[in-house]
Scaffold this active site. Structure first.
Site, mmCIF file in Angstrom:
data_model
loop_
_atom_site.group_PDB
_atom_site.id
_atom_site.type_symbol
_atom_site.label_atom_id
_atom_site.label_comp_id
_atom_site.label_asym_id
_atom_site.label_seq_id
_atom_site.Cartn_x
_atom_site.Cartn_y
_atom_site.Cartn_z
ATOM 1 N N GLU A 55 0.811 -1.226 0.000
ATOM 2 C CA GLU A 55 0.000 0.000 0.000
ATOM 3 C C GLU A 55 0.845 1.277 0.000
ATOM 4 O O GLU A 55 1.841 1.385 0.714
ATOM 5 C CB GLU A 55 -0.882 -0.022 1.243
ATOM 6 C CG GLU A 55 -1.915 1.083 1.286
ATOM 7 C CD GLU A 55 -3.066 0.697 2.200
ATOM 8 O OE1 GLU A 55 -3.986 -0.003 1.745
ATOM 9 O OE2 GLU A 55 -3.019 1.073 3.379
ATOM 10 N N LYS A 57 0.774 4.573 1.472
ATOM 11 C CA LYS A 57 0.067 5.095 2.650
ATOM 12 C C LYS A 57 0.928 6.159 3.329
ATOM 13 O O LYS A 57 1.978 5.840 3.888
ATOM 14 C CB LYS A 57 -0.203 3.909 3.605
ATOM 15 C CG LYS A 57 -0.993 4.262 4.848
ATOM 16 C CD LYS A 57 -1.323 2.992 5.656
ATOM 17 C CE LYS A 57 -2.275 3.267 6.788
ATOM 18 N NZ LYS A 57 -2.647 2.062 7.538
ATOM 19 N N LYS A 117 -8.081 2.365 -2.639
ATOM 20 C CA LYS A 117 -8.497 2.172 -1.253
ATOM 21 C C LYS A 117 -9.058 3.496 -0.768
ATOM 22 O O LYS A 117 -8.347 4.488 -0.631
ATOM 23 C CB LYS A 117 -7.306 1.731 -0.412
ATOM 24 C CG LYS A 117 -7.689 1.096 0.882
ATOM 25 C CD LYS A 117 -6.949 -0.222 1.055
ATOM 26 C CE LYS A 117 -7.570 -1.115 2.097
ATOM 27 N NZ LYS A 117 -7.632 -0.549 3.410
ATOM 28 N N GLU A 166 -14.732 -5.727 2.384
ATOM 29 C CA GLU A 166 -14.022 -5.791 3.669
ATOM 30 C C GLU A 166 -14.965 -6.070 4.835
ATOM 31 O O GLU A 166 -15.999 -5.425 4.978
ATOM 32 C CB GLU A 166 -13.298 -4.469 3.890
ATOM 33 C CG GLU A 166 -12.508 -4.448 5.189
ATOM 34 C CD GLU A 166 -11.712 -3.169 5.317
ATOM 35 O OE1 GLU A 166 -10.800 -2.952 4.503
ATOM 36 O OE2 GLU A 166 -11.999 -2.388 6.234
ATOM 37 N N ASN A 187 -10.321 -7.423 7.870
ATOM 38 C CA ASN A 187 -9.469 -6.378 8.441
ATOM 39 C C ASN A 187 -9.283 -6.611 9.940
ATOM 40 O O ASN A 187 -10.260 -6.725 10.685
ATOM 41 C CB ASN A 187 -10.086 -4.992 8.190
ATOM 42 C CG ASN A 187 -9.043 -3.884 8.289
ATOM 43 O OD1 ASN A 187 -8.038 -4.017 8.990
ATOM 44 N ND2 ASN A 187 -9.271 -2.795 7.584
ATOM 45 N N GLU A 217 -5.959 -8.310 6.110
ATOM 46 C CA GLU A 217 -5.597 -6.897 6.001
ATOM 47 C C GLU A 217 -5.175 -6.309 7.343
ATOM 48 O O GLU A 217 -5.793 -6.601 8.373
ATOM 49 C CB GLU A 217 -6.799 -6.066 5.538
ATOM 50 C CG GLU A 217 -7.401 -6.444 4.208
ATOM 51 C CD GLU A 217 -8.656 -5.613 3.933
ATOM 52 O OE1 GLU A 217 -9.440 -6.026 3.086
ATOM 53 O OE2 GLU A 217 -8.859 -4.573 4.587
ATOM 54 N N SER A 218 -4.184 -5.454 7.298
ATOM 55 C CA SER A 218 -3.763 -4.566 8.399
ATOM 56 C C SER A 218 -2.925 -5.245 9.485
ATOM 57 O O SER A 218 -3.121 -6.421 9.819
ATOM 58 C CB SER A 218 -4.962 -3.907 9.094
ATOM 59 O OG SER A 218 -5.697 -3.133 8.200
HETATM 60 O O1 LIG Z 1 -4.919 2.698 8.999
HETATM 61 C C1 LIG Z 1 -5.773 3.222 9.740
HETATM 62 O O2 LIG Z 1 -5.491 3.805 10.808
HETATM 63 C C2 LIG Z 1 -7.230 3.196 9.360
HETATM 64 C C3 LIG Z 1 -8.160 3.775 10.211
HETATM 65 C C4 LIG Z 1 -9.499 3.802 9.880
HETATM 66 C C5 LIG Z 1 -9.923 3.259 8.685
HETATM 67 C C6 LIG Z 1 -8.998 2.656 7.818
HETATM 68 C C7 LIG Z 1 -7.670 2.632 8.156
HETATM 69 N N1 LIG Z 1 -6.731 2.076 7.315
HETATM 70 C C8 LIG Z 1 -7.014 1.566 6.021
HETATM 71 C C9 LIG Z 1 -6.495 0.208 5.887
HETATM 72 O O3 LIG Z 1 -7.281 -0.682 5.755
HETATM 73 C C10 LIG Z 1 -5.010 -0.016 5.975
HETATM 74 O O4 LIG Z 1 -4.345 1.067 5.421
HETATM 75 C C11 LIG Z 1 -4.489 -1.274 5.319
HETATM 76 O O5 LIG Z 1 -5.213 -2.398 5.660
HETATM 77 C C12 LIG Z 1 -3.015 -1.477 5.705
HETATM 78 O O6 LIG Z 1 -2.907 -1.501 7.124
HETATM 79 P P1 LIG Z 1 -1.494 -1.406 7.864
HETATM 80 O O7 LIG Z 1 -0.604 -2.450 7.272
HETATM 81 O O8 LIG Z 1 -1.792 -1.676 9.307
HETATM 82 O O9 LIG Z 1 -0.971 -0.040 7.620
#
Ligand SMILES: O=C(O)c1ccccc1NCC(=O)[C@H](O)[C@H](O)COP(=O)(O)O
Length: 268
Positions: A55, A57, A117, A166, A187, A217-218
């Site tokens: 991503e 970001k 996204k 999601e 997520n 995810e995340s």
């Molecule tokens: O990333 C956040 O804080 C967030 C908060 C509220 C809604 C969405 C959010 N993020 C979007 C995503 O889903 C993430 O950017 C993506 O899954 C990657 O996550 P990460 O690897 O933890 O940065």
């Protein structure tokens, strides 16, 4: 107000302004010109090893500023060179620092599928996504009433976008499947409270039938998390923070791909 509602309020305001500048009919003409996007379900299936979606970001509600990404296309090219199967581009501007121009910049540099996204709550955003080269779009079940979820999913498919639907809990998995989802992302981050639960994928994966692409995810910190998700049956992982903050993004992605591959081999 929780974080998700707060984000969506701002997204709706921006949308009203953009719609005034570019009417939906103009976007649909552009979509007719660009044609359908890539068929992403097959490209993200994990049958030949865990796929990594990396991503672009810059910042997030959970962590604030993450990285000053001055050249999103260059970063995406590094991800692709590291073996990313797709690139996710956060286009929401208030909380994530993204924009649609990032999607254009990334599309000009990579050949792998592009995920827009964002917080999609209106058909207009689907036309806009495809017009800007997205192959996949995120549909967040928690943000959509069931009829709208089904409508957006059907329109996305009609205009050549793969909807990544999601979910966060069992009820949302059922809603995603009822709406016809064939690519589901679990997520680990609760978008209302921002709490992280890395056990969510293992809990929900058995509820997702074979043949549906499963994406974790995340919160993926590195190779060990990638290997764990591969062992739990993920086809793909979606990673933001750890690939933008580590310094060497190409190497970080390559390490995730390799960990997923090794784990996949060990399970065969
Ligand atoms: O990333 C956040 O804080 C967030 C908060 C509220 C809604 C969405 C959010 N993020 C979007 C995503 O889903 C993430 O950017 C993506 O899954 C990657 O996550 P990460 O690897 O933890 O940065």
């Amino acid at each position: 107000m929780n974080t998700l509602d707060d984000i969506i309020g701002a997204v709706r305001k921006d949308l009203t302004a953009r719609r005034r500048l570019i009417p939906e009919a103009e976007l649909s003409d552009q979509v007719a010109e660009v044609g359908p996007g890539l068929d992403c379900a097959a490209l993200l299936s994990g049958t030949d090893g865990l796929k990594v979606i990396a991503e672009v970001k810059r910042s997030s509600p959970a962590k604030g500023n993450l990285a000053d990404i001055l050249d999103p296309g260059g970063l995406a090219a590094e991800y692709e060179a590291g073996g990313a199967a797709a690139i996710s581009v956060l286009t929401e501007r208030h909380r994530f620092g993204g924009c649609l121009a990032d999607l254009d910049a990334v599309g000009a540099r990579v050949r792998v599928p592009l995920l827009r996204k964002d917080f999609i709550v209106d058909p207009y955003q689907l036309w806009e996504s495809r017009a800007h080269g997205a192959d996949l779009v995120l549909l967040i079940v928690a943000a959509l009433e069931q009829p709208l979820l089904a409508e957006l999913l059907a329109l996305a498919a009609e205009i050549g976008l793969t909807p990544l639907v999601e979910v966060h809990d069992e009820t949302e998995v059922k809603r995603a499947l009822d709406a016809g989802a064939w690519v589901i992302g679990v997520n680990a981050r609760d978008l209302r409270t921002l709490e992280m639960d890395r056990g969510t994928f293992a809990r929900l994966a058995p509820e997702i039938p074979d043949g549906v692409v499963r994406i974790a995810e995340s919160g993926i910190r590195g190779p060990q998390d990638a290997a764990d998700y591969a062992a739990q049956g993920a086809d793909a992982i979606l990673v933001g923070e750890s690939v933008v903050t580590g310094g060497d993004s190409k190497r970080a992605v390559a390490a995730l791909v390799e960990a997923g591959r090794q784990r996949g081999r060990a399970l065969r």
